[in-house]
Design a protein around this motif. Structure first.
Motif, PDB file in Angstrom:
ATOM      1  N   LEU A   3      35.681  49.154  41.703  1.00 59.41           N
ATOM      2  CA  LEU A   3      37.039  49.997  41.378  1.00 59.41           C
ATOM      3  C   LEU A   3      37.696  49.623  40.859  1.00 59.41           C
ATOM      4  O   LEU A   3      38.828  49.147  42.462  1.00 59.41           O
ATOM      5  N   TYR A   4      38.529  50.076  40.030  1.00 62.07           N
ATOM      6  CA  TYR A   4      39.995  49.687  40.042  1.00 62.07           C
ATOM      7  C   TYR A   4      41.097  50.708  39.548  1.00 62.07           C
ATOM      8  O   TYR A   4      40.608  51.502  38.599  1.00 62.07           O
ATOM      9  N   HIS A   5      42.412  50.566  39.913  1.00 59.85           N
ATOM     10  CA  HIS A   5      42.966  51.400  40.061  1.00 59.85           C
ATOM     11  C   HIS A   5      44.487  51.031  38.862  1.00 59.85           C
ATOM     12  O   HIS A   5      45.349  49.559  39.912  1.00 59.85           O
ATOM     13  N   GLY A  57      42.503  46.466  43.314  1.00 53.03           N
ATOM     14  CA  GLY A  57      40.881  46.625  43.288  1.00 53.03           C
ATOM     15  C   GLY A  57      39.885  47.608  45.242  1.00 53.03           C
ATOM     16  O   GLY A  57      41.087  47.063  45.556  1.00 53.03           O
ATOM     17  N   PHE A  58      39.181  48.192  44.774  1.00 44.92           N
ATOM     18  CA  PHE A  58      38.762  49.482  45.768  1.00 44.92           C
ATOM     19  C   PHE A  58      37.201  48.545  45.381  1.00 44.92           C
ATOM     20  O   PHE A  58      36.645  48.910  44.980  1.00 44.92           O
ATOM     21  N   ARG A  59      36.731  48.242  46.990  1.00 49.01           N
ATOM     22  CA  ARG A  59      35.008  48.073  47.154  1.00 49.01           C
ATOM     23  C   ARG A  59      35.166  49.725  47.435  1.00 49.01           C
ATOM     24  O   ARG A  59      35.408  50.970  48.485  1.00 49.01           O
ATOM     25  N   PHE A  60      33.612  50.488  46.894  1.00 54.13           N
ATOM     26  CA  PHE A  60      32.673  51.065  47.296  1.00 54.13           C
ATOM     27  C   PHE A  60      31.435  51.356  47.191  1.00 54.13           C
ATOM     28  O   PHE A  60      30.970  50.901  45.880  1.00 54.13           O
ATOM     29  N   ASN A  61      30.772  51.232  47.932  1.00 54.03           N
ATOM     30  CA  ASN A  61      29.588  51.894  47.802  1.00 54.03           C
ATOM     31  C   ASN A  61      29.067  53.037  47.225  1.00 54.03           C
ATOM     32  O   ASN A  61      28.468  53.731  47.635  1.00 54.03           O
ATOM     33  N   GLU A  62      28.538  52.393  45.784  1.00 58.69           N
ATOM     34  CA  GLU A  62      28.449  53.811  45.230  1.00 58.69           C
ATOM     35  C   GLU A  62      26.661  54.230  45.534  1.00 58.69           C
ATOM     36  O   GLU A  62      26.619  55.145  44.860  1.00 58.69           O
TER      37      GLU A  62
END
Length: 155
Positions: A3-5, A57-62
């Protein structure tokens, strides 16, 4: 998933206290799966507030979205429920606090329709009808609590 901010500053650590109130899903940290959307937001923020456009960027376990660990709200599309939720949050009168919310962004085109609804020039039925015909829905993730932010890892 990544995911991006998009911002005008580099995000070293997420600080929910720096989040602005009265946003679509409430006061929180917003991200997108769409890196181009995040880049556009970064440019907008830097034009508005100064600084340089920065995308983090951030890693996220959906998989957490399907677990019952957090209080999560999902809006698959524009709907009356989505509109009511966004209106409440933008007015600073949130109905319920969620850890994570996923749903469509109320961008400038939709913001125009929101203003028309608020000033009475269209009713809610017409508002939703107009949204049906808008193309290019972009979705956003909202992280509103420290419990939710713990599931994001900066990359």
């Amino acid at each position: 998933m990544i995911l991006y901010h998009g911002s005008n500053i580099s995000i070293k650590q997420i600080d929910l206290n720096k989040s602005k109130p009265n946003k679509d899903f409430g006061r929180g940290f917003y991200l997108s799966e769409d890196e181009i959307q995040a880049q556009k937001m970064a440019v907008f923020k830097s034009m508005q507030l100064g600084g340089e456009p920065v995308v983090t960027g951030f890693r996220f376990n959906e998989e957490i979205m399907n677990a019952s660990i957090l209080n999560i709200r999902i809006f698959q599309d524009y709907s009356e429920d989505w509109a009511d939720f966004v209106f409440s949050n933008r007015e600073g009168k949130p109905v319920e606090q969620y850890d994570i919310v996923y749903g469509p962004i109320a961008d400038d085109k939709i913001g125009l329709q929101i203003r028309k609804l608020k000033d009475g020039s269209i009713d809610k039925t017409e508002f939703l009808n107009r949204l049906k015909y808008m193309k290019g829905i972009t979705y956003q993730y909202y992280f509103g609590t420290e419990a939710a932010v713990k599931y994001l890892t900066k990359i």
